[in-house]
Design an enzyme around this catalytic site. Sequence first.
Site, PDB file in Angstrom:
ATOM      1  N   LYS A   1       0.843  -1.208   0.000  1.00 52.82           N
ATOM      2  CA  LYS A   1       0.000   0.000   0.000  1.00 52.82           C
ATOM      3  C   LYS A   1       0.875   1.253   0.000  1.00 52.82           C
ATOM      4  CE  LYS A   1      -3.681  -2.631   2.097  1.00 52.82           C
ATOM      5  NZ  LYS A   1      -4.372  -3.150   3.266  1.00 52.82           N
TER       6      LYS A   1
ATOM      7  N   GLN B   1      -4.647  -1.789   9.472  1.00 56.64           N
ATOM      8  CA  GLN B   1      -4.551  -3.131   8.895  1.00 56.64           C
ATOM      9  C   GLN B   1      -5.143  -4.178   9.849  1.00 56.64           C
ATOM     10  OE1 GLN B   1      -3.543  -3.732   5.767  1.00 56.64           O
ATOM     11  NE2 GLN B   1      -3.783  -5.927   5.922  1.00 56.64           N
TER      12      GLN B   1
ATOM     13  N   ASP C   1     -11.380   2.223   3.658  1.00 56.41           N
ATOM     14  CA  ASP C   1     -11.698   0.788   3.576  1.00 56.41           C
ATOM     15  C   ASP C   1     -13.199   0.573   3.367  1.00 56.41           C
ATOM     16  OD1 ASP C   1      -9.591  -1.101   3.818  1.00 56.41           O
ATOM     17  OD2 ASP C   1      -9.314  -0.606   5.937  1.00 56.41           O
TER      18      ASP C   1
HETATM   19  N1  GUN Z   1      -6.761  -7.136   6.041  1.00 54.73           N
HETATM   20  C1  GUN Z   1      -7.028  -7.905   4.958  1.00 54.73           C
HETATM   21  N2  GUN Z   1      -7.656  -7.186   4.006  1.00 54.73           N
HETATM   22  C2  GUN Z   1      -7.796  -5.937   4.499  1.00 54.73           C
HETATM   23  C3  GUN Z   1      -8.353  -4.742   3.977  1.00 54.73           C
HETATM   24  O1  GUN Z   1      -8.875  -4.687   2.863  1.00 54.73           O
HETATM   25  N3  GUN Z   1      -8.280  -3.646   4.797  1.00 54.73           N
HETATM   26  C4  GUN Z   1      -7.731  -3.698   6.035  1.00 54.73           C
HETATM   27  N4  GUN Z   1      -7.728  -2.587   6.763  1.00 54.73           N
HETATM   28  N5  GUN Z   1      -7.197  -4.808   6.548  1.00 54.73           N
HETATM   29  C5  GUN Z   1      -7.229  -5.911   5.777  1.00 54.73           C
END
Ligand code: GUN
Length: 291
Positions: A54, A98, A121
């Site tokens: 990211k 995350q 998200d």
């Molecule tokens: N963990 C696995 N996929 C995601 C996601 O799309 N966003 C976040 N914040 N954590 C994750």
Amino acid sequence: MAAQLIKGGAISKEIREEIAKEIQDLKEKHDVTPGLATILVGEDPGSKVYVGQKEKACNNLGIYSARTDLPADTSEADLLDLVKKLNNDPKIHGILVQLPLPKHIDATRVIYAIDPDKDVDCFHPVNVGKLMIGAGRFLPCTPHGIVELLRRSDITTEGKHVVVVGRSNIVGKPVANLMLQPPPGGNATVTLCHTGTKDLATHTRMADILIVAVGRPKTITADMVKEGVVVIDVGVNRIGKTPEGKAILAGDVDFDSVQEKASAITPVPGGVGPMTITMLMRNTLEAAKPL
Ligand code: GUN
């Protein structure tokens, strides 16, 4: 006949070029640089890789990236304080915590603490509710990525029977919702299957478009689909390691046999995977645009 491969890598690249151009415009016209804050708590190796990807995507697109790595024993109160600080930081337009979080932290409380206008998200209940009524500013990243994969492969969902397997809050429920929204939404007839579904194959065989997000390899086999089905495989399962120690990945769909019957299918890796981060970049840009 072999199925058309829906290539997430190429489609993702195309969308990232569009995003980069829009970011440039935003900087020139409004002197705004989109900013994304990522927070990683603990040492989970998979999460570290995702957060790193990211960060890299932000740097490549000209998005300001502020990453905070916190130790696994960080208290919930300290994490909530950081989220509050970022909510009030004008350089930050998107906040991503995350998941999963360490067990002593209540993830729901943390998600609720994020300003819904910075919830890139699309996990906050305000944004989930807006999605349901077709009024979302942000769309959840993986489901939105699936919509774009279909649209840019000229596969219409209009009037189709879309069968979703898996009812997670991150993929199954929101993608089912996007598919059933009236135009310009999916306008499809939707069946949502889950672990309580009796005789799964009866439902999956009726699918014109089958979206699978269950996190179990080879859940869908060739006998469970009809000729000509379009298959979107969201699964990323680590099923072993190469002699060099690299993870071997498999989807939720038995690709080799299902592709013989499908008209189009996403590979794993290289299908849905690359789209998730791309749509996160899109949401960060949207969050930075003046209202
Ligand atoms: N963990 C696995 N996929 C995601 C996601 O799309 N966003 C976040 N914040 N954590 C994750």
